[in-house]
Design a protein around this motif. Structure first.
Motif, PDB file in Angstrom:
ATOM      1  N   VAL A  66      44.662  21.507  -4.807  1.00 55.18           N
ATOM      2  CA  VAL A  66      43.452  21.727  -4.023  1.00 55.18           C
ATOM      3  C   VAL A  66      43.190  20.524  -3.120  1.00 55.18           C
ATOM      4  CG1 VAL A  66      40.955  22.086  -4.178  1.00 55.18           C
ATOM      5  CG2 VAL A  66      42.485  23.212  -5.801  1.00 55.18           C
ATOM      6  N   SER A  67      42.789  20.792  -1.890  1.00 60.03           N
ATOM      7  CA  SER A  67      42.425  19.732  -0.952  1.00 60.03           C
ATOM      8  C   SER A  67      40.916  19.530  -1.011  1.00 60.03           C
ATOM      9  CB  SER A  67      42.813  20.114   0.475  1.00 60.03           C
ATOM     10  OG  SER A  67      44.197  20.326   0.557  1.00 60.03           O
ATOM     11  N   PRO A  68      40.459  18.338  -1.387  1.00 59.57           N
ATOM     12  CA  PRO A  68      39.011  18.111  -1.497  1.00 59.57           C
ATOM     13  C   PRO A  68      38.302  18.375  -0.171  1.00 59.57           C
ATOM     14  CG  PRO A  68      40.212  16.305  -2.509  1.00 59.57           C
ATOM     15  CD  PRO A  68      41.217  17.148  -1.798  1.00 59.57           C
ATOM     16  N   LEU A  69      37.163  19.048  -0.267  1.00 63.78           N
ATOM     17  CA  LEU A  69      36.323  19.308   0.903  1.00 63.78           C
ATOM     18  C   LEU A  69      35.582  18.040   1.285  1.00 63.78           C
ATOM     19  CD1 LEU A  69      35.285  21.601   2.748  1.00 63.78           C
ATOM     20  CD2 LEU A  69      33.492  22.013   1.078  1.00 63.78           C
ATOM     21  N   ASN A  74      35.708  13.363  -3.715  1.00 66.40           N
ATOM     22  CA  ASN A  74      36.757  14.285  -4.177  1.00 66.40           C
ATOM     23  C   ASN A  74      36.179  15.518  -4.868  1.00 66.40           C
ATOM     24  OD1 ASN A  74      38.930  12.765  -3.203  1.00 66.40           O
ATOM     25  ND2 ASN A  74      38.872  11.446  -5.000  1.00 66.40           N
ATOM     26  N   THR A  75      35.454  16.328  -4.108  1.00 66.25           N
ATOM     27  CA  THR A  75      34.873  17.553  -4.650  1.00 66.25           C
ATOM     28  C   THR A  75      35.174  18.744  -3.756  1.00 66.25           C
ATOM     29  OG1 THR A  75      32.761  17.204  -3.508  1.00 66.25           O
ATOM     30  CG2 THR A  75      32.942  16.355  -5.766  1.00 66.25           C
ATOM     31  N   VAL A  76      35.065  19.918  -4.343  1.00 70.80           N
ATOM     32  CA  VAL A  76      35.081  21.191  -3.621  1.00 70.80           C
ATOM     33  C   VAL A  76      33.795  21.917  -3.981  1.00 70.80           C
ATOM     34  CG1 VAL A  76      37.595  21.407  -3.510  1.00 70.80           C
ATOM     35  CG2 VAL A  76      36.386  22.308  -5.486  1.00 70.80           C
ATOM     36  N   ASP A  77      33.457  22.962  -3.207  1.00 68.30           N
ATOM     37  CA  ASP A  77      32.244  23.737  -3.469  1.00 68.30           C
ATOM     38  C   ASP A  77      32.596  25.036  -4.179  1.00 68.30           C
ATOM     39  OD1 ASP A  77      30.539  21.893  -2.313  1.00 68.30           O
ATOM     40  OD2 ASP A  77      30.632  22.825  -0.332  1.00 68.30           O
ATOM     41  N   SER A 118      34.249  31.859  -5.314  1.00 66.78           N
ATOM     42  CA  SER A 118      35.123  31.199  -4.347  1.00 66.78           C
ATOM     43  C   SER A 118      35.103  29.690  -4.544  1.00 66.78           C
ATOM     44  CB  SER A 118      34.664  31.503  -2.921  1.00 66.78           C
ATOM     45  OG  SER A 118      34.719  32.884  -2.655  1.00 66.78           O
ATOM     46  N   ILE A 119      36.288  29.092  -4.462  1.00 68.99           N
ATOM     47  CA  ILE A 119      36.429  27.645  -4.416  1.00 68.99           C
ATOM     48  C   ILE A 119      36.707  27.312  -2.952  1.00 68.99           C
ATOM     49  CG2 ILE A 119      37.752  25.644  -5.174  1.00 68.99           C
ATOM     50  CD1 ILE A 119      38.601  27.317  -7.633  1.00 68.99           C
ATOM     51  N   VAL A 120      35.772  26.621  -2.321  1.00 70.68           N
ATOM     52  CA  VAL A 120      35.926  26.287  -0.899  1.00 70.68           C
ATOM     53  C   VAL A 120      36.470  24.870  -0.814  1.00 70.68           C
ATOM     54  CG1 VAL A 120      34.759  26.047   1.310  1.00 70.68           C
ATOM     55  CG2 VAL A 120      34.053  27.844  -0.279  1.00 70.68           C
TER      56      VAL A 120
END
Length: 148
Positions: A66-69, A74-77, A118-120
């Motif tokens: 996963v590429s962090p948003l 270093n998080t995703v939504d 969804s993981i954005v």
């Protein structure tokens, strides 16, 4: 022959009643054991192809690569609904990306309702669904009356 019940017949009835009660208790323990065993499984979503997957409530959903948003922390939504096609997708929370472990994201589904999530991430959206398992049972007891 009399219509009185002997001690032997009373003992047999008591033994059979206890056997029936114990079988109901053992059956409920077997159901609980199966449910507890299923909660330890993990569902994996691969970030490279963006394919969706499903999990049952209580399982962990993981995504690798996963590429962090947000690269500062270093998080995703995480959103409820399909972020790409659902205008009503609702933001739930930020989820940490484990950058030391192949940019892995782990989402606990214990508190998620049944539905699509969804993981954005930076550049793509990963979707998965959560399902809730439910079991209900009714038991009907009957009492045997001796024949007269």
């Amino acid at each position: 022959m009399t219509n009185e019940t002997s001690y032997r017949e009373k003992g047999r009835a008591l033994f059979l009643a206890a056997l029936m009660v114990m079988s109901v208790v053992a059956m409920s323990a077997a159901f609980a054991g199966a449910a507890a065993a299923n909660h330890s499984e993990e569902t994996t979503i691969t970030a490279t192809d963006g394919s969706g997957d499903r999990a049952y409530q209580g399982q962990n959903v993981t995504a690798e690569g996963v590429s962090p948003l947000n690269t500062d922390n270093n998080t995703v939504d995480l959103y409820s609904g399909d972020y790409d096609s659902d205008d009503d997708a609702e933001w739930i929370r930020e989820v940490d990306v484990d950058t030391d472990n192949n940019n892995k994201v782990t989402i606990e589904t214990d508190n998620l309702e049944s539905g699509t999530y969804s993981i954005v991430q930076d550049g793509a959206t990963l979707t998965f669904s959560v399902r809730v398992q439910d079991l209900s049972a009714d038991f009907e007891w009957c009492r045997h009356e001796p024949r007269g």
